[in-house]
Design a protein around this motif. Structure first.
Motif, PDB file in Angstrom:
ATOM      1  N   PRO A  40      -1.647  13.001  17.529  1.00 19.40           N
ATOM      2  CA  PRO A  40      -2.744  13.174  16.710  1.00 19.40           C
ATOM      3  C   PRO A  40      -2.690  14.026  15.869  1.00 19.40           C
ATOM      4  O   PRO A  40      -1.512  14.590  15.480  1.00 19.40           O
ATOM      5  CB  PRO A  40      -3.830  13.966  17.738  1.00 19.40           C
ATOM      6  CG  PRO A  40      -3.320  13.801  19.240  1.00 19.40           C
ATOM      7  CD  PRO A  40      -1.559  13.689  19.111  1.00 19.40           C
ATOM      8  N   LYS A  41      -3.477  13.612  14.718  1.00 17.44           N
ATOM      9  CA  LYS A  41      -3.252  14.346  13.271  1.00 17.44           C
ATOM     10  C   LYS A  41      -3.833  15.712  13.281  1.00 17.44           C
ATOM     11  O   LYS A  41      -3.416  16.506  12.289  1.00 17.44           O
ATOM     12  CB  LYS A  41      -4.037  13.339  12.342  1.00 17.44           C
ATOM     13  CG  LYS A  41      -3.635  12.002  12.199  1.00 17.44           C
ATOM     14  CD  LYS A  41      -2.061  12.009  11.644  1.00 17.44           C
ATOM     15  CE  LYS A  41      -1.379  10.620  11.199  1.00 17.44           C
ATOM     16  NZ  LYS A  41      -0.076  10.536  10.919  1.00 17.44           N
ATOM     17  N   GLY A  42      -4.724  16.001  14.049  1.00 21.47           N
ATOM     18  CA  GLY A  42      -5.375  17.508  13.903  1.00 21.47           C
ATOM     19  C   GLY A  42      -6.478  17.483  14.698  1.00 21.47           C
ATOM     20  O   GLY A  42      -6.977  16.687  15.291  1.00 21.47           O
ATOM     21  N   MET A  43      -7.277  18.748  14.431  1.00 19.61           N
ATOM     22  CA  MET A  43      -8.691  18.891  15.317  1.00 19.61           C
ATOM     23  C   MET A  43      -9.508  19.587  14.157  1.00 19.61           C
ATOM     24  O   MET A  43      -9.142  19.955  13.114  1.00 19.61           O
ATOM     25  CB  MET A  43      -8.386  19.990  16.369  1.00 19.61           C
ATOM     26  CG  MET A  43      -7.424  19.552  17.428  1.00 19.61           C
ATOM     27  SD  MET A  43      -7.373  20.777  19.069  1.00 19.61           S
ATOM     28  CE  MET A  43      -8.855  20.522  19.756  1.00 19.61           C
ATOM     29  N   PHE A  44     -10.700  19.300  14.535  1.00 18.93           N
ATOM     30  CA  PHE A  44     -11.862  19.654  13.614  1.00 18.93           C
ATOM     31  C   PHE A  44     -12.948  20.135  14.241  1.00 18.93           C
ATOM     32  O   PHE A  44     -13.372  19.843  15.449  1.00 18.93           O
ATOM     33  CB  PHE A  44     -12.118  18.522  12.920  1.00 18.93           C
ATOM     34  CG  PHE A  44     -12.799  17.169  13.667  1.00 18.93           C
ATOM     35  CD1 PHE A  44     -14.246  17.212  14.049  1.00 18.93           C
ATOM     36  CD2 PHE A  44     -12.170  16.130  13.870  1.00 18.93           C
ATOM     37  CE1 PHE A  44     -14.549  16.248  14.829  1.00 18.93           C
ATOM     38  CE2 PHE A  44     -12.357  15.190  14.568  1.00 18.93           C
ATOM     39  CZ  PHE A  44     -13.574  15.337  15.068  1.00 18.93           C
ATOM     40  N   PRO A  45     -13.796  21.037  13.780  1.00 17.03           N
ATOM     41  CA  PRO A  45     -14.962  21.700  14.238  1.00 17.03           C
ATOM     42  C   PRO A  45     -16.017  20.618  13.926  1.00 17.03           C
ATOM     43  O   PRO A  45     -16.188  20.029  12.821  1.00 17.03           O
ATOM     44  CB  PRO A  45     -15.169  23.027  13.385  1.00 17.03           C
ATOM     45  CG  PRO A  45     -14.681  22.739  12.116  1.00 17.03           C
ATOM     46  CD  PRO A  45     -13.544  21.769  12.331  1.00 17.03           C
ATOM     47  N   PHE A  46     -16.874  20.608  15.140  1.00 17.70           N
ATOM     48  CA  PHE A  46     -18.203  19.705  14.609  1.00 17.70           C
ATOM     49  C   PHE A  46     -19.602  20.579  14.977  1.00 17.70           C
ATOM     50  O   PHE A  46     -20.505  20.375  14.463  1.00 17.70           O
ATOM     51  CB  PHE A  46     -18.292  18.336  15.197  1.00 17.70           C
ATOM     52  CG  PHE A  46     -18.538  18.445  17.001  1.00 17.70           C
ATOM     53  CD1 PHE A  46     -19.722  18.616  17.462  1.00 17.70           C
ATOM     54  CD2 PHE A  46     -17.435  18.238  17.737  1.00 17.70           C
ATOM     55  CE1 PHE A  46     -19.971  18.916  18.870  1.00 17.70           C
ATOM     56  CE2 PHE A  46     -17.415  18.458  19.123  1.00 17.70           C
ATOM     57  CZ  PHE A  46     -18.813  18.570  19.668  1.00 17.70           C
ATOM     58  N   TYR A  47     -19.316  21.819  15.826  1.00 20.74           N
ATOM     59  CA  TYR A  47     -20.168  22.597  15.867  1.00 20.74           C
ATOM     60  C   TYR A  47     -19.701  24.151  16.064  1.00 20.74           C
ATOM     61  O   TYR A  47     -18.832  24.438  17.087  1.00 20.74           O
ATOM     62  CB  TYR A  47     -21.185  22.174  17.089  1.00 20.74           C
ATOM     63  CG  TYR A  47     -22.218  23.273  17.431  1.00 20.74           C
ATOM     64  CD1 TYR A  47     -23.302  23.631  16.587  1.00 20.74           C
ATOM     65  CD2 TYR A  47     -22.109  23.792  18.837  1.00 20.74           C
ATOM     66  CE1 TYR A  47     -24.163  24.592  17.271  1.00 20.74           C
ATOM     67  CE2 TYR A  47     -23.119  24.811  19.191  1.00 20.74           C
ATOM     68  CZ  TYR A  47     -24.091  25.064  18.439  1.00 20.74           C
ATOM     69  OH  TYR A  47     -25.039  26.111  18.767  1.00 20.74           O
ATOM     70  N   LEU A  48     -20.312  25.157  15.486  1.00 17.73           N
ATOM     71  CA  LEU A  48     -19.908  26.691  15.846  1.00 17.73           C
ATOM     72  C   LEU A  48     -21.117  27.277  16.145  1.00 17.73           C
ATOM     73  O   LEU A  48     -22.129  27.207  15.561  1.00 17.73           O
ATOM     74  CB  LEU A  48     -19.310  27.153  14.299  1.00 17.73           C
ATOM     75  CG  LEU A  48     -18.035  26.324  13.823  1.00 17.73           C
ATOM     76  CD1 LEU A  48     -17.698  26.917  12.444  1.00 17.73           C
ATOM     77  CD2 LEU A  48     -16.968  26.487  14.798  1.00 17.73           C
ATOM     78  N   PRO A  49     -20.844  27.977  17.274  1.00 14.23           N
ATOM     79  CA  PRO A  49     -22.133  28.452  18.002  1.00 14.23           C
ATOM     80  C   PRO A  49     -22.393  29.940  17.395  1.00 14.23           C
ATOM     81  O   PRO A  49     -23.760  30.436  17.414  1.00 14.23           O
ATOM     82  CB  PRO A  49     -21.606  28.940  19.494  1.00 14.23           C
ATOM     83  CG  PRO A  49     -20.202  28.849  19.416  1.00 14.23           C
ATOM     84  CD  PRO A  49     -19.878  27.860  18.392  1.00 14.23           C
ATOM     85  N   LEU A  50     -21.609  30.302  16.565  1.00 18.96           N
ATOM     86  CA  LEU A  50     -21.869  31.592  15.684  1.00 18.96           C
ATOM     87  C   LEU A  50     -21.448  31.461  14.047  1.00 18.96           C
ATOM     88  O   LEU A  50     -20.813  30.539  14.090  1.00 18.96           O
ATOM     89  CB  LEU A  50     -21.044  32.782  16.149  1.00 18.96           C
ATOM     90  CG  LEU A  50     -21.631  33.364  17.528  1.00 18.96           C
ATOM     91  CD1 LEU A  50     -20.755  34.368  17.911  1.00 18.96           C
ATOM     92  CD2 LEU A  50     -23.334  33.768  17.480  1.00 18.96           C
TER      93      LEU A  50
END
Length: 279
Positions: A40-50
């Protein structure tokens, strides 16, 4: 669906052969070097709880829905992305992520804005409430390895438009993911701990630390390939999106199609996500 408000939301880019090319995103990753060609090329955030100071504020908006996708206000091309989501526990040693333990899996729609030149992957992933999809009926994972429950599951997806049902993503076994099971677990821990702010990627370990090391996460493990129809069709108001994980040892694709048409699903051997597209 609000029960995941305290969960970190992460996704994986490029974990299924040819999807990035179909989505027009290969150019975004031209400078990202991976351990091997299939990685895979990488990871990303789609939601941060804080709140995280160096992350976009929109990532604090809870995007998950099990029943609808809300189109953004602007004239943008939006595409469904059929995926598998893992519900996971996170463990840390000395404030560093040490283990990701998948406990359940389910049908997921990593709905995305199709726009060239976005600076980060996450720019295309969360545009507000009801911009993502997760099934209400999740399936318990006995073991995240070969010979476990996930060996027997496939993923398919459909778009219903003007009364007609169209195959949107290919019907493929979950084992078709490039990285899966232990290989995926090890890669995710390493990627989260080492990924830096580079190109379309963001410094996830910094985000996690600022979020006070959350103990739970939802990880979407990559979109599968589109059919020709899915590759060329963007969502519009009134559409219905179906992402379905089904036990292919007990059900056929024809059985799944019949279930959609009858609006009757076997929750014991399916995880179903059905979303109405609204504006």
């Amino acid at each position: 669906m609000y029960r995941y408000r305290d969960y970190l939301g992460l996704g994986i880019a490029g974990n299924f052969a040819l999807h990035l090319a179909q989505a027009g995103e290969l150019e975004d990753f031209k400078d990202v070097i991976t351990a091997d060609e299939a990685a895979p090329k990488g990871m990303f955030p789609f939601y941060l709880p804080l709140h995280v100071d160096n992350a976009k504020e929109i990532l604090n908006t809870y995007p998950l829905s099990s029943s609808k996708i809300k189109l953004p206000n602007k004239e943008l091309n939006i595409q469904a992305e059929p995926e598998v989501a893992l519900i996971c526990k996170l463990e840390y040693i000395n404030n560093k992520l040490s283990k990701i333990i998948p406990t359940h899996f389910g049908a997921y729609n990593d709905c995305s804005i199709r726009v060239a030149g976005a600076s980060k992957i996450s720019d295309k992933k969360n545009w507000g409430e009801n911009s993502k999809g997760l099934s209400e009926n999740l399936i318990k994972i006995d073991k995240f390895s070969e010979c476990g429950v996930m060996d027997g599951y496939s993923i398919c997806s459909f778009l219903k438009r003007d009364g007609e049902l169209h195959a949107y993503g290919e019907d493929v076994e979950l084992k078709g993911y490039s990285y899966f099971y232990e290989k995926l677990q090890e890669w995710m821990v390493e990627q989260i701990n080492t990924q830096r702010d580079f190109g379309p990627l963001e410094p996830l370990s910094e985000y996690i630390a600022t979020c006070e090391n959350p103990s739970n996460t939802i990880i979407s493990i990559g979109a599968t390939r589109y059919t020709p129809y899915g590759e060329s069709t963007f969502l519009k108001e009134g559409d219905e999106v179906f992402v379905i994980l089904y036990n292919h040892t007990e059900l056929s694709l024809d059985d799944v199609v019949k279930s959609i048409k009858d609006n009757s699903f076997e929750s014991s051997n399916m995880s179903v996500l059905k979303q109405k597209v609204i504006s």
